[in-house]
Design a protein around this motif. Structure first.
Motif, PDB file in Angstrom:
ATOM      1  N   TYR A  33      25.499  11.984  33.160  1.00 46.61           N
ATOM      2  CA  TYR A  33      25.633  13.255  32.611  1.00 46.61           C
ATOM      3  C   TYR A  33      25.060  13.368  31.320  1.00 46.61           C
ATOM      4  CZ  TYR A  33      29.256  12.488  35.958  1.00 46.61           C
ATOM      5  OH  TYR A  33      30.078  12.408  37.256  1.00 46.61           O
ATOM      6  N   ALA A  34      24.843  14.615  30.721  1.00 49.68           N
ATOM      7  CA  ALA A  34      24.217  14.971  29.641  1.00 49.68           C
ATOM      8  C   ALA A  34      25.178  14.554  28.479  1.00 49.68           C
ATOM      9  CB  ALA A  34      24.014  16.669  29.522  1.00 49.68           C
ATOM     10  N   SER A  35      26.536  14.557  28.504  1.00 53.38           N
ATOM     11  CA  SER A  35      27.170  14.119  27.496  1.00 53.38           C
ATOM     12  C   SER A  35      27.400  12.682  27.582  1.00 53.38           C
ATOM     13  CB  SER A  35      28.527  14.768  27.586  1.00 53.38           C
ATOM     14  OG  SER A  35      29.146  14.661  28.590  1.00 53.38           O
ATOM     15  N   GLY A  36      27.741  12.300  26.077  1.00 51.80           N
ATOM     16  CA  GLY A  36      28.232  10.743  26.178  1.00 51.80           C
ATOM     17  C   GLY A  36      29.909  10.700  26.397  1.00 51.80           C
ATOM     18  N   SER A  37      30.192   9.572  26.497  1.00 51.41           N
ATOM     19  CA  SER A  37      31.467   9.309  26.776  1.00 51.41           C
ATOM     20  C   SER A  37      31.922   7.845  26.242  1.00 51.41           C
ATOM     21  CB  SER A  37      31.684   9.273  28.352  1.00 51.41           C
ATOM     22  OG  SER A  37      33.158   8.874  28.864  1.00 51.41           O
ATOM     23  N   SER A  38      33.139   7.787  25.978  1.00 56.14           N
ATOM     24  CA  SER A  38      33.991   6.287  25.441  1.00 56.14           C
ATOM     25  C   SER A  38      34.118   5.775  26.659  1.00 56.14           C
ATOM     26  CB  SER A  38      35.032   6.782  24.823  1.00 56.14           C
ATOM     27  OG  SER A  38      36.157   7.518  25.394  1.00 56.14           O
ATOM     28  N   ALA A  39      34.181   6.182  28.041  1.00 51.87           N
ATOM     29  CA  ALA A  39      34.652   5.321  29.223  1.00 51.87           C
ATOM     30  C   ALA A  39      33.538   5.009  29.771  1.00 51.87           C
ATOM     31  CB  ALA A  39      35.557   6.274  30.292  1.00 51.87           C
ATOM     32  N   PRO A  40      33.348   3.621  30.510  1.00 46.71           N
ATOM     33  CA  PRO A  40      32.560   3.199  31.084  1.00 46.71           C
ATOM     34  C   PRO A  40      31.813   3.894  32.355  1.00 46.71           C
ATOM     35  CG  PRO A  40      34.270   1.753  31.347  1.00 46.71           C
ATOM     36  CD  PRO A  40      34.741   2.860  30.605  1.00 46.71           C
ATOM     37  N   GLY A  41      32.852   4.638  32.913  1.00 49.12           N
ATOM     38  CA  GLY A  41      32.438   5.146  34.413  1.00 49.12           C
ATOM     39  C   GLY A  41      31.321   5.932  34.474  1.00 49.12           C
ATOM     40  N   PRO A  42      31.058   7.027  33.472  1.00 49.54           N
ATOM     41  CA  PRO A  42      30.124   7.822  33.780  1.00 49.54           C
ATOM     42  C   PRO A  42      28.687   7.030  33.456  1.00 49.54           C
ATOM     43  CG  PRO A  42      31.667   8.706  32.466  1.00 49.54           C
ATOM     44  CD  PRO A  42      31.988   7.315  32.588  1.00 49.54           C
ATOM     45  N   TYR A  43      28.446   6.094  33.087  1.00 53.03           N
ATOM     46  CA  TYR A  43      27.314   5.328  32.810  1.00 53.03           C
ATOM     47  C   TYR A  43      26.837   4.850  34.048  1.00 53.03           C
ATOM     48  CZ  TYR A  43      28.323   6.202  28.067  1.00 53.03           C
ATOM     49  OH  TYR A  43      28.646   7.045  26.879  1.00 53.03           O
ATOM     50  N   ALA A  44      25.701   5.225  34.500  1.00 48.42           N
ATOM     51  CA  ALA A  44      24.884   4.648  35.895  1.00 48.42           C
ATOM     52  C   ALA A  44      24.102   3.388  35.572  1.00 48.42           C
ATOM     53  CB  ALA A  44      24.357   5.778  36.426  1.00 48.42           C
ATOM     54  N   TYR A  45      23.393   3.351  34.279  1.00 49.84           N
ATOM     55  CA  TYR A  45      22.726   2.106  33.991  1.00 49.84           C
ATOM     56  C   TYR A  45      22.995   1.331  32.731  1.00 49.84           C
ATOM     57  CZ  TYR A  45      19.863   5.406  37.060  1.00 49.84           C
ATOM     58  OH  TYR A  45      19.738   5.928  38.288  1.00 49.84           O
ATOM     59  N   TRP A  46      22.833   0.202  32.810  1.00 53.04           N
ATOM     60  CA  TRP A  46      23.075  -0.556  31.846  1.00 53.04           C
ATOM     61  C   TRP A  46      22.046  -1.706  31.522  1.00 53.04           C
ATOM     62  CZ3 TRP A  46      28.054  -0.577  29.496  1.00 53.04           C
ATOM     63  CH2 TRP A  46      29.051   0.315  30.011  1.00 53.04           C
ATOM     64  N   GLY A  47      21.811  -1.911  30.295  1.00 56.39           N
ATOM     65  CA  GLY A  47      20.665  -2.871  29.684  1.00 56.39           C
ATOM     66  C   GLY A  47      21.176  -4.284  29.798  1.00 56.39           C
ATOM     67  N   GLN A  48      20.507  -4.912  29.354  1.00 56.49           N
ATOM     68  CA  GLN A  48      20.807  -6.351  29.544  1.00 56.49           C
ATOM     69  C   GLN A  48      21.748  -7.080  28.414  1.00 56.49           C
ATOM     70  OE1 GLN A  48      18.140  -5.613  28.106  1.00 56.49           O
ATOM     71  NE2 GLN A  48      17.767  -7.030  26.410  1.00 56.49           N
ATOM     72  N   GLY A  49      21.850  -6.486  27.384  1.00 54.89           N
ATOM     73  CA  GLY A  49      22.594  -6.851  26.241  1.00 54.89           C
ATOM     74  C   GLY A  49      21.753  -7.558  25.115  1.00 54.89           C
ATOM     75  N   THR A  50      22.083  -7.509  23.981  1.00 52.42           N
ATOM     76  CA  THR A  50      21.686  -8.154  22.726  1.00 52.42           C
ATOM     77  C   THR A  50      22.458  -8.793  21.946  1.00 52.42           C
ATOM     78  OG1 THR A  50      19.958  -7.912  21.154  1.00 52.42           O
ATOM     79  CG2 THR A  50      21.565  -6.081  21.397  1.00 52.42           C
ATOM     80  N   GLN A  51      22.435  -9.778  21.803  1.00 53.01           N
ATOM     81  CA  GLN A  51      23.523 -10.770  20.991  1.00 53.01           C
ATOM     82  C   GLN A  51      23.461 -10.467  19.360  1.00 53.01           C
ATOM     83  OE1 GLN A  51      26.003 -13.482  21.852  1.00 53.01           O
ATOM     84  NE2 GLN A  51      26.945 -12.901  20.090  1.00 53.01           N
ATOM     85  N   VAL A  52      24.833 -10.111  19.057  1.00 54.09           N
ATOM     86  CA  VAL A  52      25.033  -9.763  17.549  1.00 54.09           C
ATOM     87  C   VAL A  52      26.091 -11.117  16.932  1.00 54.09           C
ATOM     88  CG1 VAL A  52      26.163  -8.514  15.860  1.00 54.09           C
ATOM     89  CG2 VAL A  52      24.696  -7.354  17.518  1.00 54.09           C
ATOM     90  N   THR A  53      25.581 -11.744  16.033  1.00 58.06           N
ATOM     91  CA  THR A  53      26.486 -12.953  15.518  1.00 58.06           C
ATOM     92  C   THR A  53      26.604 -12.632  14.039  1.00 58.06           C
ATOM     93  OG1 THR A  53      25.569 -14.393  17.361  1.00 58.06           O
ATOM     94  CG2 THR A  53      26.681 -15.378  15.324  1.00 58.06           C
ATOM     95  N   VAL A  54      27.791 -12.586  13.529  1.00 56.91           N
ATOM     96  CA  VAL A  54      28.253 -12.334  12.019  1.00 56.91           C
ATOM     97  C   VAL A  54      28.869 -13.448  11.627  1.00 56.91           C
ATOM     98  CG1 VAL A  54      29.432 -10.963  10.609  1.00 56.91           C
ATOM     99  CG2 VAL A  54      28.403  -9.918  12.577  1.00 56.91           C
ATOM    100  N   SER A  55      28.154 -14.169  10.472  1.00 60.76           N
ATOM    101  CA  SER A  55      29.075 -15.464  10.083  1.00 60.76           C
ATOM    102  C   SER A  55      29.828 -14.987   8.894  1.00 60.76           C
ATOM    103  CB  SER A  55      27.868 -16.361   9.558  1.00 60.76           C
ATOM    104  OG  SER A  55      27.015 -15.684   8.487  1.00 60.76           O
ATOM    105  N   SER A  56      30.911 -15.873   8.662  1.00 59.64           N
ATOM    106  CA  SER A  56      31.848 -15.552   7.813  1.00 59.64           C
ATOM    107  C   SER A  56      31.494 -16.289   6.454  1.00 59.64           C
ATOM    108  CB  SER A  56      33.179 -15.647   8.109  1.00 59.64           C
ATOM    109  OG  SER A  56      33.212 -17.144   8.560  1.00 59.64           O
TER     110      SER A  56
END
Length: 123
Positions: free
Chosen positions: A100-123
């Motif tokens: 859809y044209a709008s964004g959403s906080s729910a995963p259901g409306p999303y038809a396509y997903w990327g492969q992901g990128t890792q974020v690592t935060v050191s303390s």
């Protein structure tokens, strides 16, 4: 439709990263876009979303005031600027394109997903 996320990496607590997500099809410019993340042993959770025209950004409470979502429709790219990173932000970040044209906080409306990128935060 393919989504290519990039920009993840290793950063110290308090640091910043900017994630990018390029959509392979120009029609993504007419779709809402979102970012989700998944930490080890946890379910995927919503981070931020944006409408097709760059309006109505939504954020998870945990990232409000620290993360900013934006998009460049001409480049079919959506960004996630992450500032003041915390160890609890460490996860694989996924971008997604809505049906859809709008964004959403729910995963259901999303038809396509990327492969992901890792974020690592050191303390």
């Amino acid at each position: 439709v393919q989504l290519q996320a990039s920009g993840g990496g290793l950063v110290q607590t308090g640091g910043s990263l900017r994630l990018s997500c390029v959509c392979s099809r120009r029609t993504c410019s007419n779709n809402g876009m979102g970012w989700f993340r998944q930490a080890p042993g946890k379910e995927r959770e919503f981070v931020a979303s944006i409408n097709w025209n760059g309006g109505s950004p939504l954020y998870a409470d945990s990232v409000k005031g620290r993360f900013t979502i934006s998009r460049d429709r001409a480049k079919s790219t959506v960004y996630l600027q992450m500032n003041s990173l915390k160890p609890e932000d460490m996860a694989i970040y996924y971008c997604a394109a809505s049906r859809y044209a709008s964004g959403s906080s729910a995963p259901g409306p999303y038809a396509y997903w990327g492969q992901g990128t890792q974020v690592t935060v050191s303390s």
